[in-house]
Design an enzyme around this catalytic site. Structure first.
Site, PDB file in Angstrom:
ATOM      1  N   ASP A   1      -3.578  -0.731   1.443  1.00  0.00           N
ATOM      2  CA  ASP A   1      -3.646  -0.575   2.893  1.00  0.00           C
ATOM      3  C   ASP A   1      -5.065  -0.845   3.390  1.00  0.00           C
ATOM      4  O   ASP A   1      -6.029  -0.727   2.620  1.00  0.00           O
ATOM      5  CB  ASP A   1      -3.252   0.856   3.297  1.00  0.00           C
ATOM      6  CG  ASP A   1      -1.831   1.183   2.886  1.00  0.00           C
ATOM      7  OD1 ASP A   1      -1.023   0.255   2.737  1.00  0.00           O
ATOM      8  OD2 ASP A   1      -1.544   2.389   2.700  1.00  0.00           O
TER       9      ASP A   1
HETATM   10  N1  URA Z   1       0.000   3.662  -1.665  1.00  0.00           N
HETATM   11  C1  URA Z   1      -0.383   3.761  -0.363  1.00  0.00           C
HETATM   12  O1  URA Z   1       0.086   4.603   0.371  1.00  0.00           O
HETATM   13  N2  URA Z   1      -1.318   2.894   0.062  1.00  0.00           N
HETATM   14  C2  URA Z   1      -1.912   1.954  -0.717  1.00  0.00           C
HETATM   15  O2  URA Z   1      -2.769   1.219  -0.255  1.00  0.00           O
HETATM   16  C3  URA Z   1      -1.490   1.884  -2.054  1.00  0.00           C
HETATM   17  C4  URA Z   1      -0.546   2.750  -2.518  1.00  0.00           C
END
Ligand code: URA
Length: 258
Positions: free
Chosen positions: A106
């Site tokens: 993310d």
């Molecule tokens: N899980 C999440 O919630 N975000 C990420 O970036 C990776 C795994």
């Protein structure tokens, strides 16, 4: 069968200049193939046998390239984005045309991101069937109870067609680890007052926002998330957020083993 490539393409793919720059070098006689100066841009070079030099230095072609990036917050795990900087923008000085990030973190997640042009390895690392562990550090607003931890480990219904696969979760308790991850979160702008527990989470799949959604099921919010390893390869702790380096041959082999 021998793999061949045009001389001008080989030089530019090795990052030695644009196609037109390398054509100039060839014209000026600065390029040799097997010891002889060559003036033909389109000469087909055998990638495993022919020895190519530019200005007297051997040119080594790497078909596949592998980089470990410590992804900072604020950039997107994509090759292109209209609005934000992408992870490829951080690989300054590299030829990024055929590179891509393996999986997505993310925008506000930090940590280990593999960037490569090896599509097959990328696919294998992400396939849940290959069971490649990805380890994350999650600083969360509320600790989980023993029952919730057991449920987390077994697989959680996060509203998808199927519950998540079984996962690993471990409370980070040792003083030095707590200190280390608290400092990382603070550097990323998250105050220690905003979280009540730190967990190491291990997943073998990579659904959208998966770690955040798994904690959310138990009313706990992920305030800071960092991926620290993929398979056996651990994020190099000398890399500050935004920095990257090439993987070593041993690391590439370890990823191939899965
Ligand atoms: N899980 C999440 O919630 N975000 C990420 O970036 C990776 C795994």
């Amino acid at each position: 069968m021998a793999e061949k490539m045009r001389l001008d393409r080989l030089l530019s793919e090795c990052g030695l200049g644009t196609r037109s720059e390398v054509k100039t070098y060839i014209k000026k006689g600065r390029v040799t193939v097997n010891g002889a100066a060559v003036k033909d841009n389109g000469l087909k070079v055998d990638l495993s046998d022919d020895v190519v030099t530019l200005n007297g230095r051997q040119v080594v072609y790497e078909k596949f390239r592998y980089f470990m990036l410590n992804k900072p917050q604020g950039c997107v795990s994509a090759t292109r984005d209209g609005l934000s900087a992408t992870v490829l923008d951080l690989l300054e000085g590299e030829i990024t045309r055929d590179l891509f990030p393996v999986g997505r973190l993310d925008k506000d997640t930090e940590g280990f991101l593999l960037i490569t042009n090896d599509g097959r390895l990328g696919h294998e690392l992400l396939s849940p069937r290959k069971h490649v562990d990805k380890h994350y550090i999650a600083c969360v607003s509320k600790p989980l109870s023993p029952d919730q931890l057991a449920e987390f480990r077994e697989g959680v219904d996060i509203g998808d067609e199927k519950p998540t696969m079984s996962a690993g979760i471990r409370l980070i308790e040792s003083g030095s680890e707590v200190e280390l991850y608290t400092e990382m979160a603070e550097v990323a702008g998250i105050s220690a007052e905003d979280f009540q527990a730190i967990y190491e989470v291990t997943l073998q799949e990579g659904r959208y926002h998966q770690v955040k959604r798994m904690f959310e099921v138990f009313g706990s919010k992920v305030e800071y998330l960092k991926r620290i390893s993929m398979g056996e390869v651990v994020l190099d702790d000398s890399l500050e957020p935004g920095e990257y380096r090439k993987l070593t041959e041993e690391e590439v082999e370890a990823l191939r083993r899965g």
